[in-house]
Enzyme design. Structure first.
Site, PDB file in Angstrom:
ATOM      1  N   THR A   1      12.037  -0.830 -10.556  1.00  0.00           N
ATOM      2  CA  THR A   1      11.925  -1.559  -9.277  1.00  0.00           C
ATOM      3  C   THR A   1      10.659  -1.142  -8.521  1.00  0.00           C
ATOM      4  O   THR A   1       9.996  -1.977  -7.921  1.00  0.00           O
ATOM      5  CB  THR A   1      13.165  -1.355  -8.372  1.00  0.00           C
ATOM      6  OG1 THR A   1      13.320   0.035  -8.092  1.00  0.00           O
ATOM      7  CG2 THR A   1      14.413  -1.897  -9.023  1.00  0.00           C
TER       8      THR A   1
ATOM      9  N   LYS B   1       8.396   9.767 -26.583  1.00  0.00           N
ATOM     10  CA  LYS B   1       8.308  11.180 -26.212  1.00  0.00           C
ATOM     11  C   LYS B   1       7.572  11.992 -27.272  1.00  0.00           C
ATOM     12  O   LYS B   1       6.741  12.851 -26.963  1.00  0.00           O
ATOM     13  CB  LYS B   1       9.727  11.725 -26.020  1.00  0.00           C
ATOM     14  CG  LYS B   1       9.781  13.119 -25.470  1.00  0.00           C
ATOM     15  CD  LYS B   1      11.215  13.564 -25.233  1.00  0.00           C
ATOM     16  CE  LYS B   1      11.217  14.982 -24.676  1.00  0.00           C
ATOM     17  NZ  LYS B   1      12.572  15.493 -24.505  1.00  0.00           N
TER      18      LYS B   1
ATOM     19  N   HIS C   1       8.910  11.121  -5.434  1.00  0.00           N
ATOM     20  CA  HIS C   1      10.158  11.861  -5.645  1.00  0.00           C
ATOM     21  C   HIS C   1      11.156  11.413  -4.583  1.00  0.00           C
ATOM     22  O   HIS C   1      10.808  11.338  -3.403  1.00  0.00           O
ATOM     23  CB  HIS C   1       9.906  13.370  -5.560  1.00  0.00           C
ATOM     24  CG  HIS C   1      11.108  14.154  -5.959  1.00  0.00           C
ATOM     25  ND1 HIS C   1      11.468  14.342  -7.271  1.00  0.00           N
ATOM     26  CD2 HIS C   1      12.078  14.734  -5.216  1.00  0.00           C
ATOM     27  CE1 HIS C   1      12.596  15.030  -7.324  1.00  0.00           C
ATOM     28  NE2 HIS C   1      12.991  15.282  -6.090  1.00  0.00           N
TER      29      HIS C   1
ATOM     30  N   ASP D   1       7.010  18.506  -9.770  1.00  0.00           N
ATOM     31  CA  ASP D   1       7.276  18.183  -8.356  1.00  0.00           C
ATOM     32  C   ASP D   1       6.588  19.152  -7.388  1.00  0.00           C
ATOM     33  O   ASP D   1       6.991  19.258  -6.220  1.00  0.00           O
ATOM     34  CB  ASP D   1       8.796  18.159  -8.057  1.00  0.00           C
ATOM     35  CG  ASP D   1       9.509  17.054  -8.817  1.00  0.00           C
ATOM     36  OD1 ASP D   1       8.895  16.002  -9.060  1.00  0.00           O
ATOM     37  OD2 ASP D   1      10.685  17.256  -9.171  1.00  0.00           O
TER      38      ASP D   1
ATOM     39  N   GLU E   1      11.167   3.765  -0.464  1.00  0.00           N
ATOM     40  CA  GLU E   1      10.234   3.642  -1.594  1.00  0.00           C
ATOM     41  C   GLU E   1       9.571   2.268  -1.598  1.00  0.00           C
ATOM     42  O   GLU E   1       8.345   2.151  -1.761  1.00  0.00           O
ATOM     43  CB  GLU E   1      10.976   3.867  -2.915  1.00  0.00           C
ATOM     44  CG  GLU E   1      11.514   5.270  -3.053  1.00  0.00           C
ATOM     45  CD  GLU E   1      12.132   5.568  -4.404  1.00  0.00           C
ATOM     46  OE1 GLU E   1      12.006   6.711  -4.858  1.00  0.00           O
ATOM     47  OE2 GLU E   1      12.748   4.666  -5.009  1.00  0.00           O
TER      48      GLU E   1
HETATM   49  C1  GAR Z   1      13.026   6.204  -8.052  1.00  0.00           C
HETATM   50  O1  GAR Z   1      13.992   6.418  -7.051  1.00  0.00           O
HETATM   51  C2  GAR Z   1      12.089   7.385  -8.114  1.00  0.00           C
HETATM   52  O2  GAR Z   1      11.855   7.976  -6.887  1.00  0.00           O
HETATM   53  C3  GAR Z   1      12.868   8.300  -9.018  1.00  0.00           C
HETATM   54  O3  GAR Z   1      13.381   7.461 -10.012  1.00  0.00           O
HETATM   55  C4  GAR Z   1      13.680   6.193  -9.437  1.00  0.00           C
HETATM   56  C5  GAR Z   1      13.132   5.118 -10.337  1.00  0.00           C
HETATM   57  O4  GAR Z   1      13.638   3.858  -9.980  1.00  0.00           O
HETATM   58  N1  GAR Z   1      12.011   9.332  -9.576  1.00  0.00           N
HETATM   59  C6  GAR Z   1      12.454  10.540  -9.840  1.00  0.00           C
HETATM   60  O5  GAR Z   1      13.625  10.884  -9.668  1.00  0.00           O
HETATM   61  C7  GAR Z   1      11.408  11.487 -10.406  1.00  0.00           C
HETATM   62  N2  GAR Z   1      11.881  12.838 -10.388  1.00  0.00           N
HETATM   63  P1  GAR Z   1      12.912   2.541 -10.497  1.00  0.00           P
HETATM   64  O6  GAR Z   1      12.741   2.679 -12.006  1.00  0.00           O
HETATM   65  O7  GAR Z   1      13.849   1.420 -10.168  1.00  0.00           O
HETATM   66  O8  GAR Z   1      11.607   2.427  -9.787  1.00  0.00           O
END
Ligand code: GAR
Length: 189
Positions: free
Chosen positions: A13, A58, A104, A145, A174
């Protein structure tokens, strides 16, 4: 034109929101979406917007030649991590020093580090009874992080918020702030 790449592992997203933000920009082009997982829904989202995609599993991610060739072929000057769950190899951290950002879903330095991603973060925030959570956008360094913080945005939490409610509040931040923060970071390059 600055070509950027977005690295993703899952739903995408944030990735799609960033693609939409820069669609039509005369300065910035999302030139590539990289995923470590062939089943990442982000790849479908990117394809819908006609953005080139590549899967680097990976097992190949530590291969400097594979990764750097891919990025050079697409003339990538800046990398955006958007829900990317592999550790970034040292050669890439060095090659894109202050040209690679991560988001994050919490207020670092709390609730960061290995294993702290997605719902794990929101469950930990809930368990600790935090009164607020938020997002942290930071430069990527060799510490998970731990890179220098560029921007943080917070949201109040209420006692009745479930981890899912917290996730929704954080997700709204976000969507609202990641693209504009990337744009500002790019403008200062
Ligand atoms: C987001 O909330 C991002 O902040 C988090 O993964 C999600 C991805 O959602 N990232 C972490 O947790 C990194 N440690 P998305 O694929 O729908 O954008």
């Amino acid at each position: 034109m600055k070509n950027i790449a977005i690295f993703v592992s899952g739903n995408g997203t944030n990735c799609e929101n960033i693609i939409k933000h820069f669609a039509g920009s005369r300065d910035v082009r999302v030139a590539l979406v990289v995923s470590n997982r062939a089943d990442s829904y982000a790849l479908t989202r990117a394809a819908r917007h006609n953005i080139p995609t590549v899967v680097i599993p990976k097992s190949e991610f530590g291969n400097e030649a594979v990764l750097m060739d891919t990025l050079h072929r697409h003339d990538i000057c800046f990398i955006v991590l958007a829900g990317f769950l592999l550790m970034i190899p040292d050669f890439l951290v060095k090659a894109y020093d202050h040209r690679m950002v991560n988001i994050h879903p919490a207020l670092l330095p709390k609730y960061g580090g290995k294993g702290m991603y997605g719902h794990h973060v929101h469950e930990a925030v809930k368990a600790a009874g935090e009164k607020e959570s938020g997002i942290t956008i930071h430069w990527v360094s060799d510490v998970c992080d731990g890179g220098e913080i560029i921007a943080q945005y917070s949201t109040p939490l209420s006692e009745s918020d479930t981890p899912e409610d917290i996730a929704a509040k954080v997700h709204a931040l976000e969507m609202r702030h990641y693209p504009e923060t990337i744009e500002k970071a790019l403008a200062s390059l």
